[in-house]
Motif scaffolding. Structure first.
Motif, PDB file in Angstrom:
ATOM      1  N   CYS A 104       0.667  -1.539   0.279  1.00 41.58           N
ATOM      2  CA  CYS A 104       0.157  -0.057   0.026  1.00 41.58           C
ATOM      3  C   CYS A 104       0.846   1.260   0.239  1.00 41.58           C
ATOM      4  O   CYS A 104       0.056   2.471  -0.775  1.00 41.58           O
ATOM      5  CB  CYS A 104      -0.972  -0.341   1.095  1.00 41.58           C
ATOM      6  SG  CYS A 104      -1.913  -0.956   1.276  1.00 41.58           S
ATOM      7  N   CYS A 153       1.938   1.794  -3.815  1.00 40.71           N
ATOM      8  CA  CYS A 153       0.661   2.429  -4.442  1.00 40.71           C
ATOM      9  C   CYS A 153       0.722   4.059  -4.086  1.00 40.71           C
ATOM     10  O   CYS A 153       0.770   4.507  -4.869  1.00 40.71           O
ATOM     11  CB  CYS A 153      -0.440   1.653  -4.016  1.00 40.71           C
ATOM     12  SG  CYS A 153      -0.200   0.080  -5.113  1.00 40.71           S
ATOM     13  N   THR A 195      -1.258   5.385  -7.509  1.00 34.64           N
ATOM     14  CA  THR A 195      -1.812   4.260  -7.894  1.00 34.64           C
ATOM     15  C   THR A 195      -3.010   4.562  -6.960  1.00 34.64           C
ATOM     16  O   THR A 195      -2.437   4.117  -5.775  1.00 34.64           O
ATOM     17  CB  THR A 195      -1.168   3.354  -7.978  1.00 34.64           C
ATOM     18  OG1 THR A 195      -0.124   3.127  -8.351  1.00 34.64           O
ATOM     19  CG2 THR A 195      -2.202   2.210  -8.616  1.00 34.64           C
ATOM     20  N   CYS A 214      -6.159   2.647  -5.444  1.00 28.67           N
ATOM     21  CA  CYS A 214      -6.946   1.949  -4.676  1.00 28.67           C
ATOM     22  C   CYS A 214      -7.427   1.018  -5.042  1.00 28.67           C
ATOM     23  O   CYS A 214      -8.385   1.558  -5.422  1.00 28.67           O
ATOM     24  CB  CYS A 214      -7.100   2.019  -4.001  1.00 28.67           C
ATOM     25  SG  CYS A 214      -7.039   0.512  -2.552  1.00 28.67           S
ATOM     26  N   GLY A 258      -3.082  -6.478  -1.409  1.00 25.99           N
ATOM     27  CA  GLY A 258      -1.679  -5.312  -0.948  1.00 25.99           C
ATOM     28  C   GLY A 258      -1.329  -4.652   1.060  1.00 25.99           C
ATOM     29  O   GLY A 258      -0.326  -4.536   1.185  1.00 25.99           O
ATOM     30  N   ALA A 315       4.878  -2.137  -6.604  1.00 26.32           N
ATOM     31  CA  ALA A 315       3.284  -1.860  -6.860  1.00 26.32           C
ATOM     32  C   ALA A 315       2.691  -2.437  -8.211  1.00 26.32           C
ATOM     33  O   ALA A 315       2.232  -1.622  -8.753  1.00 26.32           O
ATOM     34  CB  ALA A 315       3.031  -1.204  -6.347  1.00 26.32           C
ATOM     35  N   PRO A 361      -0.896  -3.899  -8.746  1.00 23.87           N
ATOM     36  CA  PRO A 361      -2.330  -2.309  -8.641  1.00 23.87           C
ATOM     37  C   PRO A 361      -1.930  -1.451  -9.834  1.00 23.87           C
ATOM     38  O   PRO A 361      -3.071  -1.178 -10.689  1.00 23.87           O
ATOM     39  CB  PRO A 361      -2.331  -1.814  -6.931  1.00 23.87           C
ATOM     40  CG  PRO A 361      -1.507  -3.254  -5.971  1.00 23.87           C
ATOM     41  CD  PRO A 361      -0.475  -3.653  -7.464  1.00 23.87           C
ATOM     42  N   ALA A 362      -1.059  -1.525 -10.399  1.00 25.70           N
ATOM     43  CA  ALA A 362      -0.352   0.298 -11.085  1.00 25.70           C
ATOM     44  C   ALA A 362      -1.740  -0.654 -12.591  1.00 25.70           C
ATOM     45  O   ALA A 362      -1.891   0.600 -13.172  1.00 25.70           O
ATOM     46  CB  ALA A 362       0.790   0.218 -11.342  1.00 25.70           C
ATOM     47  N   CYS A 381      -2.990  -7.366  -5.632  1.00 25.80           N
ATOM     48  CA  CYS A 381      -1.834  -7.696  -5.818  1.00 25.80           C
ATOM     49  C   CYS A 381      -1.724  -8.489  -4.990  1.00 25.80           C
ATOM     50  O   CYS A 381      -2.920  -9.323  -4.507  1.00 25.80           O
ATOM     51  CB  CYS A 381      -0.780  -7.101  -4.287  1.00 25.80           C
ATOM     52  SG  CYS A 381       0.398  -7.682  -3.271  1.00 25.80           S
TER      53      CYS A 381
END
Length: 254
Positions: free
Chosen positions: A165, A168, A173, A175, A186, A195, A198-199, A204
């Protein structure tokens, strides 16, 4: 001046983390000028006997021979660093820990009596003292270079133990759980991958294992909210770091 010696060893693994070291390319050439690579069969068949100043060990312990070998490596190494999910958590092969390995052996091999294996796949730290564990499947090349450089300089590696997190937030990024209701590990996974998932809008899946203070007790209700039943949550947690997440889960249930 004595040149430090570096050794790289493999147990039960796919070689991906050793390839990360080879993939360093230019950095590896610079590193080769600072250390003597005494044992690295992925790169060269030339081997120099120990002792070694720094040993990197990839892979989990899955056979009696692995257990004996890692004790020998520890005895020859001033510093021992385990690299990757297999060496730090037992790897994907630790799925055997939740089943009957003899049943698997009978199903897969024509002559199971030839197979000498342990009932479980375990991290190196279950068998010998480890100076540092570098997580990931595969490991991150920047973190690997930091660990090697740190030990050559006589300092502690600067590797964070916070969750994905944080990464991110740092890369801006959005959430995926908050914005889209996408199940994501994550909040409980060790940072180091940048990360990546999530990107690209994906949750994750925990390839770097549990973070320093994973709160599964809080996360599991969110996974249920986002459409996962207990079986789906179990499958999400049982991938590259199955044994490590299972250990955290047992602490939550106790």
């Amino acid at each position: 001046m004595t040149v430090p010696t570096l050794a790289v060893f493999k147990l039960a693994s796919c070689d991906g983390c050793q390839l990360t070291l080879l993939d360093c390319e230019d950095e590896l050439l610079t590193l080769a000028g600072k250390v003597r690579i005494a044992h690295f069969l992925e790169a060269s068949s030339a081997v120099t006997p120990g002792p070694y100043d720094l040993a990197l060990v990839e892979g989990s312990v899955t056979t009696p021979a692995d257990a004996e070998r890692v004790r020998e490596i520890r005895a020859q190494s001033r510093h021992l660093v385990t690299i990757g999910a297999c060496a730090t958590a037992g790897g994907i092969q630790a799925l055997r820990n939740f089943a009957d390995v003899e049943e698997f052996t009978r199903a897969v091999y024509a002559r199971p009596d030839y197979i000498d294996t342990l009932a479980t796949s375990t991290p190196v730290s279950d068998h010998v003292d480890v100076d540092f564990e570098l997580r990931g499947c595969p490991i991150d090349r920047t973190q690997l270079l930091e660990v090697i450089t740190a030990y050559l300089a006589g300092r502690k590696p600067d590797i964070p133990d916070h969750s994905v997190c944080f990464a991110c937030k740092r890369r801006g990024t959005v959430c995926v759980t908050v914005a889209h209701g996408t199940p994501c590990l994550g909040p409980v996974t060790h940072a180091g991958c940048g990360a990546i998932c999530p990107a690209y809008g994906r949750g994750c899946y925990g390839c770097f294992g549990p973070s320093g203070s994973p709160n599964l007790r809080a996360l599991i209700p969110l996974l249920h909210r986002d459409g996962m039943d207990d079986r789906a949550v179990e499958r999400l947690l049982r991938t590259f770091n199955a044994a490590a997440f299972d250990k955290v889960g047992k602490e939550v249930r106790s």
